[in-house]
Design a protein around this motif. Structure first.
Motif, short mmCIF file in Angstrom:
data_model
loop_
_atom_site.label_atom_id
_atom_site.label_comp_id
_atom_site.label_asym_id
_atom_site.label_seq_id
_atom_site.Cartn_x
_atom_site.Cartn_y
_atom_site.Cartn_z
N LYS A 29 10.62 -55.75 21.12
CA LYS A 29 10.43 -54.55 21.94
C LYS A 29 11.76 -53.83 22.16
O LYS A 29 11.85 -52.62 21.99
CB LYS A 29 9.82 -54.98 23.28
N GLU A 30 12.79 -54.61 22.49
CA GLU A 30 14.12 -54.04 22.74
C GLU A 30 14.70 -53.43 21.47
O GLU A 30 15.24 -52.32 21.49
CB GLU A 30 15.05 -55.13 23.28
N PHE A 31 14.57 -54.12 20.34
CA PHE A 31 15.09 -53.61 19.08
C PHE A 31 14.35 -52.35 18.61
O PHE A 31 14.89 -51.55 17.85
CB PHE A 31 15.04 -54.67 17.98
N SER A 32 13.13 -52.19 19.09
CA SER A 32 12.34 -51.00 18.74
C SER A 32 12.72 -49.80 19.59
O SER A 32 12.17 -48.71 19.41
CB SER A 32 10.84 -51.28 18.92
N GLY A 33 13.63 -49.99 20.51
CA GLY A 33 14.10 -48.89 21.35
C GLY A 33 13.32 -48.72 22.64
O GLY A 33 13.54 -47.76 23.36
N ILE A 34 12.44 -49.65 22.93
CA ILE A 34 11.67 -49.59 24.17
C ILE A 34 12.48 -50.24 25.28
O ILE A 34 13.00 -51.35 25.11
CB ILE A 34 10.30 -50.29 24.01
N LYS A 35 12.61 -49.55 26.40
CA LYS A 35 13.38 -50.10 27.51
C LYS A 35 12.68 -51.30 28.12
O LYS A 35 11.48 -51.30 28.32
CB LYS A 35 13.59 -49.04 28.59
N LEU A 36 13.47 -52.31 28.42
CA LEU A 36 12.95 -53.50 29.08
C LEU A 36 13.10 -53.35 30.58
O LEU A 36 14.00 -52.68 31.07
CB LEU A 36 13.72 -54.75 28.62
N THR A 37 12.19 -54.02 31.31
CA THR A 37 12.32 -54.05 32.76
C THR A 37 13.47 -54.97 33.13
O THR A 37 13.97 -55.75 32.30
CB THR A 37 11.02 -54.58 33.41
N ALA A 38 13.87 -54.90 34.39
CA ALA A 38 14.95 -55.78 34.87
C ALA A 38 14.55 -57.25 34.73
O ALA A 38 15.37 -58.08 34.35
CB ALA A 38 15.28 -55.46 36.33
N GLU A 39 13.28 -57.56 35.02
CA GLU A 39 12.81 -58.94 34.88
C GLU A 39 12.87 -59.41 33.43
O GLU A 39 13.23 -60.54 33.14
CB GLU A 39 11.37 -59.08 35.39
N GLU A 40 12.47 -58.54 32.51
CA GLU A 40 12.49 -58.90 31.09
C GLU A 40 13.93 -59.15 30.62
O GLU A 40 14.19 -60.12 29.90
CB GLU A 40 11.83 -57.80 30.26
N LYS A 41 14.85 -58.30 31.05
CA LYS A 41 16.26 -58.50 30.69
C LYS A 41 16.80 -59.80 31.28
O LYS A 41 17.54 -60.53 30.63
CB LYS A 41 17.11 -57.33 31.20
N PHE A 42 16.40 -60.10 32.51
CA PHE A 42 16.82 -61.33 33.18
C PHE A 42 16.30 -62.55 32.41
O PHE A 42 17.03 -63.51 32.19
CB PHE A 42 16.31 -61.33 34.62
N ALA A 43 15.05 -62.49 31.98
CA ALA A 43 14.46 -63.60 31.22
C ALA A 43 15.20 -63.79 29.89
O ALA A 43 15.46 -64.93 29.49
CB ALA A 43 12.97 -63.35 30.98
#
Length: 88
Positions: A29-43
């Protein structure tokens, strides 16, 4: 058995029904350019800390490769929310 290995065992033995969003799904998801939520980044950050900690603490080469494969399975199949804990 230490906490890291207990966590691996717990994740690998967990019974899930249906599809989950995994750590690798978040990376895609991140590599596709979609922003991650703070929780997703934390995980993702926790997963990376966990992976590095487990692999750096492994002395035996055979065990290292075994744990590396286990971590790959976890990254592909476990729900990313498992890595929201703060004790990594």
């Amino acid at each position: 058995m230490d906490i890291k290995n207990d966590f691996i065992t717990t994740l690998l033995n967990k019974k899930t029904t249906g599809l989950v969003v995994s750590i690798n799904d978040l990376r895609d998801k991140e590599f596709s350019g979609i922003k991650l939520t703070a929780e997703e980044k934390f995980a993702l950050s926790n997963f990376d800390k966990y992976r590095i900690s487990v692999l750096n603490s492994t002395i035996d080469e055979e065990k290292f490769h075994y744990q590396y494969r286990q971590i790959q399975v976890i990254a592909n199949l476990s729900d990313w929310r498992e890595f929201l804990r703060k004790d990594f």
